[in-house]
Design an enzyme around this catalytic site. Sequence first.
Site, PDB file in Angstrom:
ATOM      1  N   TYR A 142     -19.021 -49.467  -9.746  1.00 12.61           N
ATOM      2  CA  TYR A 142     -19.535 -49.074 -11.063  1.00 12.61           C
ATOM      3  C   TYR A 142     -20.993 -49.507 -11.263  1.00 12.61           C
ATOM      4  O   TYR A 142     -21.672 -49.019 -12.156  1.00 12.61           O
ATOM      5  CB  TYR A 142     -18.674 -49.665 -12.191  1.00 12.61           C
ATOM      6  CG  TYR A 142     -17.276 -49.093 -12.289  1.00 12.61           C
ATOM      7  CD1 TYR A 142     -16.877 -48.019 -11.489  1.00 12.61           C
ATOM      8  CD2 TYR A 142     -16.353 -49.598 -13.179  1.00 12.61           C
ATOM      9  CE1 TYR A 142     -15.591 -47.494 -11.574  1.00 12.61           C
ATOM     10  CE2 TYR A 142     -15.070 -49.076 -13.273  1.00 12.61           C
ATOM     11  CZ  TYR A 142     -14.703 -48.028 -12.462  1.00 12.61           C
ATOM     12  OH  TYR A 142     -13.434 -47.510 -12.550  1.00 12.61           O
ATOM     13  N   LYS A 189      -8.384 -52.388  -0.354  1.00  5.71           N
ATOM     14  CA  LYS A 189      -8.133 -51.226   0.514  1.00  5.71           C
ATOM     15  C   LYS A 189      -8.757 -51.577   1.865  1.00  5.71           C
ATOM     16  O   LYS A 189      -9.654 -50.887   2.373  1.00  5.71           O
ATOM     17  CB  LYS A 189      -8.765 -49.983  -0.138  1.00  5.71           C
ATOM     18  CG  LYS A 189      -8.412 -48.668   0.504  1.00  5.71           C
ATOM     19  CD  LYS A 189      -6.979 -48.248   0.293  1.00  5.71           C
ATOM     20  CE  LYS A 189      -6.688 -46.958   1.053  1.00  5.71           C
ATOM     21  NZ  LYS A 189      -5.249 -46.651   1.111  1.00  5.71           N
ATOM     22  N   ASP A 222      -3.015 -48.606  -3.089  1.00 10.06           N
ATOM     23  CA  ASP A 222      -2.080 -47.490  -3.267  1.00 10.06           C
ATOM     24  C   ASP A 222      -0.650 -48.011  -3.385  1.00 10.06           C
ATOM     25  O   ASP A 222       0.132 -47.558  -4.229  1.00 10.06           O
ATOM     26  CB  ASP A 222      -2.221 -46.448  -2.147  1.00 10.06           C
ATOM     27  CG  ASP A 222      -2.446 -47.062  -0.783  1.00 10.06           C
ATOM     28  OD1 ASP A 222      -2.724 -48.273  -0.699  1.00 10.06           O
ATOM     29  OD2 ASP A 222      -2.326 -46.341   0.221  1.00 10.06           O
ATOM     30  N   ASP A 246      -9.715 -51.609 -13.036  1.00 11.78           N
ATOM     31  CA  ASP A 246      -9.804 -50.678 -14.167  1.00 11.78           C
ATOM     32  C   ASP A 246      -8.559 -49.786 -14.194  1.00 11.78           C
ATOM     33  O   ASP A 246      -7.877 -49.637 -15.219  1.00 11.78           O
ATOM     34  CB  ASP A 246     -11.081 -49.835 -13.974  1.00 11.78           C
ATOM     35  CG  ASP A 246     -11.383 -48.954 -15.155  1.00 11.78           C
ATOM     36  OD1 ASP A 246     -10.752 -49.127 -16.209  1.00 11.78           O
ATOM     37  OD2 ASP A 246     -12.261 -48.071 -15.030  1.00 11.78           O
ATOM     38  N   ASP A 250      -4.833 -50.318 -16.643  1.00  2.78           N
ATOM     39  CA  ASP A 250      -4.344 -49.286 -17.566  1.00  2.78           C
ATOM     40  C   ASP A 250      -2.916 -48.885 -17.212  1.00  2.78           C
ATOM     41  O   ASP A 250      -2.083 -48.655 -18.087  1.00  2.78           O
ATOM     42  CB  ASP A 250      -5.253 -48.052 -17.538  1.00  2.78           C
ATOM     43  CG  ASP A 250      -6.334 -48.148 -18.604  1.00  2.78           C
ATOM     44  OD1 ASP A 250      -6.535 -49.255 -19.141  1.00  2.78           O
ATOM     45  OD2 ASP A 250      -6.977 -47.127 -18.899  1.00  2.78           O
TER      46      ASP A 250
END
Length: 357
Positions: A142, A189, A222, A246, A250
């Site tokens: 980001y 990852k 994942d 992020d 959520d």
Amino acid sequence: MEFNIALVPGDGIGPEIVGSTVKVMDAVASRFNHTFHYTTYLAGGCAIDEFGEPLPKVTVDGCLASDSVLLGAVGGPKWDHLSGNSRPEKALLGLRKALGLYTNLRPAALQPALASSCVLRPDIADKGFDLMIVRELTGGIYFGERGRNDSGDAAYDTEAYSVAEIERVARRAFEIARKRRRHLTSIDKANVLETSRLWRETVHRLGQTEFPDVLLDDMYVDNAAMQLIRAPSFFDVIVTSNMFGDILSDEASQVTGSIGLLASASLGDSSRGMYEPIHGSAPDIAGKDLANPIATILSAAMMLRYSFNLSEEADFIEQTVSNVLQQGWRTADIKEPGAETWLSGSQMTEKILSEMI
Ligand code: NAD
């Protein structure tokens, strides 16, 4: 003890939920013999109206001078036509930056009383869960270099992390795990991304040298997205990068039920933090006394625990909220389907206050 708290109610339901939370904080202060001094500052749309900018210097200075910041929410349709740096939401990024907040904490716990509104299968929900997501907040993709090629038909975003950036958020996560069930899951990852490989190496080195008493495991992002739905009770504390955090936070919040119950904290190197509900300013219900104040009240409990080191007081707030829900009291957003009565925001606040006596 005595603390100075900066209140930044913001827009929409912000002033209602922050007002409720101050009443609860005052009840805690008188029970435990503390004094909380409050100063209110404008940020977001209301600051645009008053000062022509979403984050006036007086607000930044006031927050920097405080022991901690309690924020409601910012934004609303009145300011939706504004673009980029003029938008109310810019105040959030500005405050995080000014206060040096690089870690975001998002607890997601299934309140036993609300198990029936959990979206998970009953056999999974019945096991309950109580996890904390620790997200890196000021680095990663980001904030990396980005751009487009000359013709505009290709674009790139880059992810970069330094050992120092990983260490400081991981240290905070280990410390939190140490105060909970001593289990930290680092999510990355690493089968694809070089930043994730550095992330994994760094977290493990820190674990071995400074936190050998905390059980550390890794999970690919994942798989983590699946396990949060299949077996959320596996998790205690999760630490992860900005983008993965992020998305996963959520997801975790949705499996608990209502957005009106979920708190968050943003922390940096000092004890000063910024505490806020995860929801927005809910303009559709603003001024109707329908807003659930619990997410903000639980955010204040986090302030007591993480900024003021008042764990007993924080437990007291959390237990009180849990008791009120257990007794069946509900605001409109968390009522059982078909229920014909519910409490207004101010009635819920009164219930919580009366449970504290
Ligand atoms: P929102 O979270 O404000 O509302 C989503 C839905 O949840 C609405 O139906 C709302 O009524 C309901 N809701 C939210 N909080 C509630 C509460 N405490 N009690 C009962 N119901 C509640 O999200 P949105 O509608 O996408 O955004 C509205 C505004 O808030 C926008 O301007 C957005 O930019 C801003 N926003 C601000 C923040 C923040 O300040 N941190 C976060 C998200 C959105």
